[in-house]
Design a protein around this motif. Structure first.
Motif, mmCIF file in Angstrom:
data_model
loop_
_atom_site.group_PDB
_atom_site.id
_atom_site.type_symbol
_atom_site.label_atom_id
_atom_site.label_comp_id
_atom_site.label_asym_id
_atom_site.label_seq_id
_atom_site.Cartn_x
_atom_site.Cartn_y
_atom_site.Cartn_z
ATOM 1 N N UNK A 133 0.829 -1.202 0.000
ATOM 2 C CA UNK A 133 0.000 0.000 0.000
ATOM 3 C C UNK A 133 0.865 1.254 0.000
ATOM 4 N N UNK A 134 1.955 1.218 0.777
ATOM 5 C CA UNK A 134 2.885 2.351 0.794
ATOM 6 C C UNK A 134 3.616 2.472 -0.531
ATOM 7 N N UNK A 135 3.943 1.346 -1.133
ATOM 8 C CA UNK A 135 4.715 1.336 -2.376
ATOM 9 C C UNK A 135 3.936 1.919 -3.541
ATOM 10 N N UNK A 136 2.626 1.656 -3.615
ATOM 11 C CA UNK A 136 1.844 2.091 -4.780
ATOM 12 C C UNK A 136 1.246 3.481 -4.608
ATOM 13 N N UNK A 167 -0.030 8.537 -11.156
ATOM 14 C CA UNK A 167 -0.979 9.645 -11.090
ATOM 15 C C UNK A 167 -2.304 9.339 -10.430
ATOM 16 N N UNK A 168 -2.471 8.137 -9.882
ATOM 17 C CA UNK A 168 -3.718 7.788 -9.205
ATOM 18 C C UNK A 168 -3.695 8.227 -7.739
ATOM 19 N N UNK A 169 -4.857 8.648 -7.244
ATOM 20 C CA UNK A 169 -5.047 8.779 -5.806
ATOM 21 C C UNK A 169 -5.360 7.379 -5.281
ATOM 22 N N UNK A 170 -4.477 6.842 -4.452
ATOM 23 C CA UNK A 170 -4.635 5.472 -3.965
ATOM 24 C C UNK A 170 -5.389 5.481 -2.637
ATOM 25 N N UNK A 171 -6.478 4.732 -2.596
ATOM 26 C CA UNK A 171 -7.272 4.551 -1.384
ATOM 27 C C UNK A 171 -7.211 3.089 -0.962
ATOM 28 N N UNK A 172 -7.206 2.837 0.329
ATOM 29 C CA UNK A 172 -7.287 1.450 0.799
ATOM 30 C C UNK A 172 -8.430 1.328 1.800
ATOM 31 N N UNK A 202 -2.644 4.414 15.037
ATOM 32 C CA UNK A 202 -1.316 4.041 14.558
ATOM 33 C C UNK A 202 -1.383 3.444 13.161
ATOM 34 N N UNK A 203 -2.317 2.504 12.942
ATOM 35 C CA UNK A 203 -2.431 1.869 11.632
ATOM 36 C C UNK A 203 -2.863 2.884 10.568
ATOM 37 N N UNK A 204 -3.726 3.822 10.968
ATOM 38 C CA UNK A 204 -4.132 4.873 10.025
ATOM 39 C C UNK A 204 -2.908 5.702 9.619
ATOM 40 N N UNK A 205 -2.066 6.023 10.603
ATOM 41 C CA UNK A 205 -0.865 6.822 10.324
ATOM 42 C C UNK A 205 0.092 6.060 9.413
ATOM 43 N N UNK A 206 0.303 4.763 9.694
ATOM 44 C CA UNK A 206 1.193 3.957 8.862
ATOM 45 C C UNK A 206 0.692 3.920 7.424
ATOM 46 N N UNK A 207 -0.623 3.717 7.263
ATOM 47 C CA UNK A 207 -1.189 3.567 5.928
ATOM 48 C C UNK A 207 -1.232 4.868 5.143
ATOM 49 N N UNK A 208 -1.222 5.997 5.838
ATOM 50 C CA UNK A 208 -1.367 7.284 5.149
ATOM 51 C C UNK A 208 -0.061 8.064 5.031
ATOM 52 N N UNK A 209 1.039 7.552 5.581
ATOM 53 C CA UNK A 209 2.301 8.308 5.624
ATOM 54 C C UNK A 209 2.786 8.747 4.253
ATOM 55 N N UNK A 210 2.606 7.906 3.230
ATOM 56 C CA UNK A 210 3.189 8.184 1.923
ATOM 57 C C UNK A 210 2.149 8.625 0.886
#
Length: 292
Positions: free
Chosen positions: A126-129, A134-139, A152-160
């Protein structure tokens, strides 16, 4: 309170070099497999039902490989608290074919659903993609009951740059973002309610499958791409994709769900240790009025 006591130690762990991360993972593997036996009955039961043709010795070997991978997954996710994007991109590589497919869909003006299972390290992927072509990546995610760990998990997933979206807000987010190109990650191997699921044979068992990717792609006319995170070697993954359809409305009912389920089954058979066997995937029985 428990989270705030643990978090400083998680942060310190995340600052360790990768070599020490994997040393700690190896120690943890010995502890949870040989000492605690964490969910060992669940794992071995799942493997026996999924691979009746294998010997018990072969299934135990897969179980050990899975636990080693599972521990790596835990410590790699802790590392994501502080590691750089470049560090992630070196370890979780996007295949050239995936980049080419994504460019093609972007050129067509197609938003995408990426549907996948719990293979490899989906948090690292998720961080890699994030920001891919040019896509806005949502998970999509299910919020955790512990507010501290959920944050914490929200922060990890949204850092990049990836945007976590609570499952209950899925349709609202698609409508809100209908004028921009988005790539949304769906995990298609969680356990849905038996009555609303699509039932099929998966790993030799009657299995309920979420229809979310199919339903949402039809409503919003989205392309659907299957994703597999192959484990190349310890600490290194390759993101591979296959186009399922750019026109979901042209497929028969349940065909899209069946296709991504078959692709996941194929890849689990290719790398059995690389899937989340500790999950209670088959806790429901097929209702008598529903056929596979």
């Amino acid at each position: 309170m428990g989270f705030y006591l643990i978090y400083p130690f998680l942060l310190l762990d995340s600052l360790l070099p990768w070599s020490l991360i994997y040393l700690r993972s190896s120690i943890f593997y010995f502890f949870i497999y040989y000492i605690i036996g964490y969910r060992k009955k669940v794992v071995l039961s799942n493997l026996r039902n999924a691979f009746p043709e294998k010997t018990e010795k072969e299934r135990i070997l897969i179980a050990k490989q899975f636990y080693a991978h599972f521990c790596d997954l835990i410590f790699e996710t802790i590392k994501l608290i502080s590691c750089s994007r470049n560090s992630v991109l070196k370890r979780c590589v996007i295949s050239p074919e995936t980049r080419e497919l994504t460019r093609s869909l972007h050129a067509q003006g197609k938003s995408v659903i990426w549907v996948m299972g719990h293979c490899g390290n989906w948090e690292m992927a998720s961080a890699s993609v994030a920001g891919l072509e040019g896509y806005q990546v949502n998970c999509l995610y299910l919020p955790l009951s512990n507010r501290g760990f959920d944050h914490l998990m929200y922060r990890i997933r949204s850092r990049f740059g990836t945007r976590p979206v609570a499952v209950k807000d899925t349709y609202r987010e698609f409508v809100r973002n209908r004028n921009i190109l988005t790539g949304t990650v769906f995990l298609g191997d969680q356990t849905p309610s038996p009555e609303s699921a699509y039932w099929t044979r998966f790993l030799n068992q009657d299995t309920p499958v979420y229809k979310g990717a199919e339903v949402m792609s039809r409503k919003m006319n989205l392309a659907v791409v299957y994703v597999w995170i192959q484990k190349v070697r310890r600490g290194h993954y390759l993101i591979k994709t296959e186009l399922i359809t750019t026109d979901p409305a042209s497929l028969r009912e349940n065909e899209l769900t069946e296709r991504h389920t078959r692709l996941l089954e194929r890849d689990i058979n290719t790398q059995p240790f690389n899937w989340l066997w500790s999950h209670r995937r088959w806790k429901h029985r097929r209702p008598e009025n529903i056929s596979c």
